[in-house]
Design an enzyme around this catalytic site. Structure first.
Site, PDB file in Angstrom:
ATOM      1  N   CYS A 125      30.269  58.333  84.001  1.00  0.00           N
ATOM      2  CA  CYS A 125      29.115  57.522  84.391  1.00  0.00           C
ATOM      3  C   CYS A 125      29.354  56.880  85.763  1.00  0.00           C
ATOM      4  O   CYS A 125      28.574  56.029  86.181  1.00  0.00           O
ATOM      5  CB  CYS A 125      28.798  56.471  83.335  1.00  0.00           C
ATOM      6  SG  CYS A 125      30.214  55.474  82.891  1.00  0.00           S
ATOM      7  N   CYS A 133       7.912  46.350  80.064  1.00  0.00           N
ATOM      8  CA  CYS A 133       8.870  47.037  80.927  1.00  0.00           C
ATOM      9  C   CYS A 133       8.551  48.535  80.878  1.00  0.00           C
ATOM     10  O   CYS A 133       8.408  49.111  79.796  1.00  0.00           O
ATOM     11  CB  CYS A 133      10.287  46.779  80.419  1.00  0.00           C
ATOM     12  SG  CYS A 133      11.513  47.869  81.138  1.00  0.00           S
ATOM     13  N   CYS A 182      15.577  48.161  87.885  1.00  0.00           N
ATOM     14  CA  CYS A 182      15.209  49.460  88.475  1.00  0.00           C
ATOM     15  C   CYS A 182      15.366  49.357  89.988  1.00  0.00           C
ATOM     16  O   CYS A 182      14.390  49.136  90.701  1.00  0.00           O
ATOM     17  CB  CYS A 182      13.766  49.809  88.135  1.00  0.00           C
ATOM     18  SG  CYS A 182      13.504  50.134  86.399  1.00  0.00           S
ATOM     19  N   GLU A 198      38.584  56.264  70.065  1.00  0.00           N
ATOM     20  CA  GLU A 198      37.709  55.243  70.664  1.00  0.00           C
ATOM     21  C   GLU A 198      38.335  53.871  70.425  1.00  0.00           C
ATOM     22  O   GLU A 198      38.916  53.619  69.377  1.00  0.00           O
ATOM     23  CB  GLU A 198      36.320  55.362  70.006  1.00  0.00           C
ATOM     24  CG  GLU A 198      35.450  54.142  70.021  1.00  0.00           C
ATOM     25  CD  GLU A 198      35.009  53.725  71.410  1.00  0.00           C
ATOM     26  OE1 GLU A 198      34.622  54.592  72.215  1.00  0.00           O
ATOM     27  OE2 GLU A 198      35.057  52.508  71.678  1.00  0.00           O
ATOM     28  N   CYS A 201       5.722  49.271  88.132  1.00  0.00           N
ATOM     29  CA  CYS A 201       6.004  47.920  87.636  1.00  0.00           C
ATOM     30  C   CYS A 201       5.945  46.909  88.774  1.00  0.00           C
ATOM     31  O   CYS A 201       6.656  47.036  89.771  1.00  0.00           O
ATOM     32  CB  CYS A 201       7.385  47.884  86.990  1.00  0.00           C
ATOM     33  SG  CYS A 201       7.865  46.216  86.515  1.00  0.00           S
ATOM     34  N   GLN A 247      23.277  55.882  72.434  1.00  0.00           N
ATOM     35  CA  GLN A 247      22.818  56.176  73.799  1.00  0.00           C
ATOM     36  C   GLN A 247      21.355  55.770  73.948  1.00  0.00           C
ATOM     37  O   GLN A 247      20.549  56.040  73.065  1.00  0.00           O
ATOM     38  CB  GLN A 247      22.967  57.678  74.070  1.00  0.00           C
ATOM     39  CG  GLN A 247      24.409  58.129  74.124  1.00  0.00           C
ATOM     40  CD  GLN A 247      25.011  57.961  75.511  1.00  0.00           C
ATOM     41  OE1 GLN A 247      24.347  57.492  76.428  1.00  0.00           O
ATOM     42  NE2 GLN A 247      26.270  58.325  75.647  1.00  0.00           N
TER      43      GLN A 247
HETATM   44  N1  SAH Z   1      31.257  59.461  74.198  1.00  0.00           N
HETATM   45  C1  SAH Z   1      30.471  58.359  73.695  1.00  0.00           C
HETATM   46  C2  SAH Z   1      30.714  57.012  74.370  1.00  0.00           C
HETATM   47  C3  SAH Z   1      31.033  56.993  75.826  1.00  0.00           C
HETATM   48  S1  SAH Z   1      31.013  55.391  76.534  1.00  0.00           S
HETATM   49  C4  SAH Z   1      29.015  58.709  73.722  1.00  0.00           C
HETATM   50  O1  SAH Z   1      28.609  59.650  74.375  1.00  0.00           O
HETATM   51  O2  SAH Z   1      28.231  58.034  73.056  1.00  0.00           O
HETATM   52  C5  SAH Z   1      32.732  55.059  76.759  1.00  0.00           C
HETATM   53  C6  SAH Z   1      33.427  54.591  75.503  1.00  0.00           C
HETATM   54  O3  SAH Z   1      34.808  54.400  75.809  1.00  0.00           O
HETATM   55  C7  SAH Z   1      32.943  53.272  74.944  1.00  0.00           C
HETATM   56  O4  SAH Z   1      32.555  53.474  73.612  1.00  0.00           O
HETATM   57  C8  SAH Z   1      34.166  52.344  75.045  1.00  0.00           C
HETATM   58  O5  SAH Z   1      34.257  51.437  73.962  1.00  0.00           O
HETATM   59  C9  SAH Z   1      35.295  53.319  75.013  1.00  0.00           C
HETATM   60  N2  SAH Z   1      36.585  52.919  75.626  1.00  0.00           N
HETATM   61  C10 SAH Z   1      36.800  52.088  76.658  1.00  0.00           C
HETATM   62  N3  SAH Z   1      38.103  52.049  76.985  1.00  0.00           N
HETATM   63  C11 SAH Z   1      38.749  52.897  76.131  1.00  0.00           C
HETATM   64  C12 SAH Z   1      40.108  53.321  75.995  1.00  0.00           C
HETATM   65  N4  SAH Z   1      41.060  52.866  76.797  1.00  0.00           N
HETATM   66  N5  SAH Z   1      40.381  54.225  75.052  1.00  0.00           N
HETATM   67  C13 SAH Z   1      39.413  54.706  74.222  1.00  0.00           C
HETATM   68  N6  SAH Z   1      38.123  54.347  74.316  1.00  0.00           N
HETATM   69  C14 SAH Z   1      37.780  53.448  75.257  1.00  0.00           C
END
Ligand code: SAH
Length: 483
Positions: free
Chosen positions: A438, A183, A100, A359, A91, A306
């Site tokens: 992450c 992209c 990136c 969540e 790119c 994702q």
């Molecule tokens: N396990 C999921 C998402 C992971 S991302 C997957 O694989 O798709 C992290 C997630 O944590 C997000 O969706 C965010 O909204 C949530 N989050 C952030 N703070 C939080 C908290 N204190 N308690 C519960 N969930 C929370």
């Protein structure tokens, strides 16, 4: 200490240089490391430079852009000796875009860099022994093709300097748009779709939204593709309640192979948030579907999903392996904390007796319940709330179905787990804790708390490259209770 400071302090401790430096000063430096933001790190007599677009192994001439007492930021003026890891990035816009950060690094070197980053953080922040970490680390799981992996693209629409309608990306940290419809992380179809949307706008006198004046209509184009199903969704984000001449837009887009949903999203707020709350379908379905493994998901313009489904499958398979996909999950009660739309929960539910997903975003919990329903999974409960607040209530059965976990999976955002959640986990002592992270720095901080308690030992670590060409790295970790 904030993690940013921990990173910076690593390079400041041995600062013995008493020279003073000034903005725009030119220096020569060898790049010896990479920062958490993807800058190359070099030292001049103990003074640390964070150099944009420089790679480990480069010798570069740099210009100082921001001078601090113990370190400076700099930009490359000339590459004197390129790193062996340098490649010609596909790119042409990778430097201006900033999405990136390490595209100029060969993919093998990117994987090594990420693998080392995880190990270094576990040693430096987690306090684990280096040889121990080497002995339990599995090789990073990379991609066969590190481009075109994103199933979602959000292109801002605006005007070029000479008044042409363009789609592209925001340059650096500004809001001026650089035109680029191709992209390399997105799917091939994006280009054709964007060109047709721009043609539609030109032919029908529809102008882009201007955030300075609040005038104009089209703000962003969101494109999503189901990688398993092939289904495509186009959503035009507009600063109005309806889109003029939308039947022409539908005519121009609907014959693109696999087009499944054409919709608008209404966002009339003066905000950086891309999507508004309301969507209207112009043609086709309200949602597209996709699979991760054999679990089906329905995805609306507003759904979280994702963005790299190929790697997500590998990530979840690793998390499942650690949780006990060999059969040891059978009969177990599992918690999936920070569960998003229930993706990991639904995988776990196929093997475990029961799964409880927690969540913080209520809409994601609604999606999780719907996803459980369309997959006929009835041994999973989902609750909206903060994991640290709900965990003690689940244990006590206080307002929720009482649940004591044998296995806990956590997948928190970059800031990691709340300390009170770690205390709750330590008080329940599940057999296993699987941590999907992450950010290796906060992961290391949290593992330190769990392992220094003497209750848990670290068994396995596996990084997964969810975002090739960026500095981000995902890690799956298995901990088990010390008998
Ligand atoms: N396990 C999921 C998402 C992971 S991302 C997957 O694989 O798709 C992290 C997630 O944590 C997000 O969706 C965010 O909204 C949530 N989050 C952030 N703070 C939080 C908290 N204190 N308690 C519960 N969930 C929370």
């Amino acid at each position: 200490m904030a993690l940013q400071q921990i990173y910076r302090s690593k390079y400041q401790k041995d600062n013995t240089n008493l020279m003073s430096y000034v903005k725009n000063q030119i220096l020569e430096v060898n790049i010896i490391d990479m920062s958490e933001n993807g800058e190359g790190i070099g030292k001049v007599d103990g003074y640390t430079l964070f150099v944009k677009d420089a790679l480990i192994g480069d010798r570069v001439k740099v210009g100082l852009t921001k001078v601090k007492k113990n370190y400076a930021f700099a930009r490359v003026v000339e590459i004197i000796n390129p790193s062996d890891y340098r490649i010609e990035p596909p790119c042409a816009y990778h430097k201006q875009c900033g999405g990136c950060q390490i595209m100029a690094m060969s993919y093998d070197a990117q994987l090594k860099y990420k693998e080392n980053k995880v190990k270094n953080d576990l040693v430096r922040i987690g306090g684990f022994d280096k040889e121990f970490i080497e002995s339990i680390s599995e090789p990073i799981i990379g991609m066969d093709n590190p481009y075109r992996y994103r199933n979602k693209a959000q292109y801002p629409i605006g005007l070029s300097r000479d008044g042409e309608i363009i789609a592209g990306f925001y340059a650096g940290r500004t809001h001026s748009i650089i035109a680029n419809t191709n992209c390399y992380l997105g799917v091939e179809e994006n280009k054709q779709i964007l060109e047709r949307v721009i043609l539609f706008m030109n032919e029908n006198g529809i102008i882009p939204y201007d955030e300075k004046t609040g005038r104009g209509t089209v703000r962003h184009v969101l494109i999503r593709k189901g990688f398993t199903t092939g289904e495509i969704m186009v959503c035009i984000v507009i600063n109005a309640d309806s889109l003029k001449a939308s039947e022409y837009l539908v005519d121009m887009l609907k014959d693109i192979p696999e087009m499944t949903s054409i919709c608008i999203n209404i966002n009339k707020k003066n905000t950086n948030v891309i999507l508004g709350d309301k969507c209207k379908t112009l043609w086709g379905e309200d949602t597209i579907s996709d699979y991760i493994g054999d679990v089906k998901f329905k995805i609306s313009p507003l759904s979280f999903f994702q963005v790299n489904p190929v790697q997500t499958k590998k990530l979840y398979e690793k998390a499942m392996e650690y949780a006990g996909s060999d059969g040891s999950l059978s009969g177990k009660n599992v918690w999936d904390l920070y569960c998003g739309i229930g993706t990991i929960s639904l995988f776990l539910a196929r093997k475990a007796a029961h799964v409880t997903g927690v969540e913080i975003i209520p809409q994601a919990i609604e999606d999780a319940k719907e996803n459980a329903r369309i997959n006929s999974i009835d041994n999973a409960d989902f609750y909206a709330g903060a994991a640290e607040e709900l965990a003690p209530k689940l244990l006590a059965g206080d307002g929720y179905k009482k649940s004591v976990p044998d296995v806990v999976v956590v997948d928190p955002p970059r800031k990691g787990c709340d300390e009170s959640l770690l205390s709750t986990i330590l008080s329940v002592k599940p057999e296993k804790v699987v941590y999907v992270s992450c950010d290796p720095a906060t992961l290391s901080r949290d593992l330190k708390i769990l392992c220094e308690s003497g209750e848990y030992k670290l068994n396995k670590v596996c990084p997964v490259d969810q975002f090739p060409n960026s500095i981000h790295v995902e890690t799956v970790v298995l901990m088990s209770k010390v008998k």
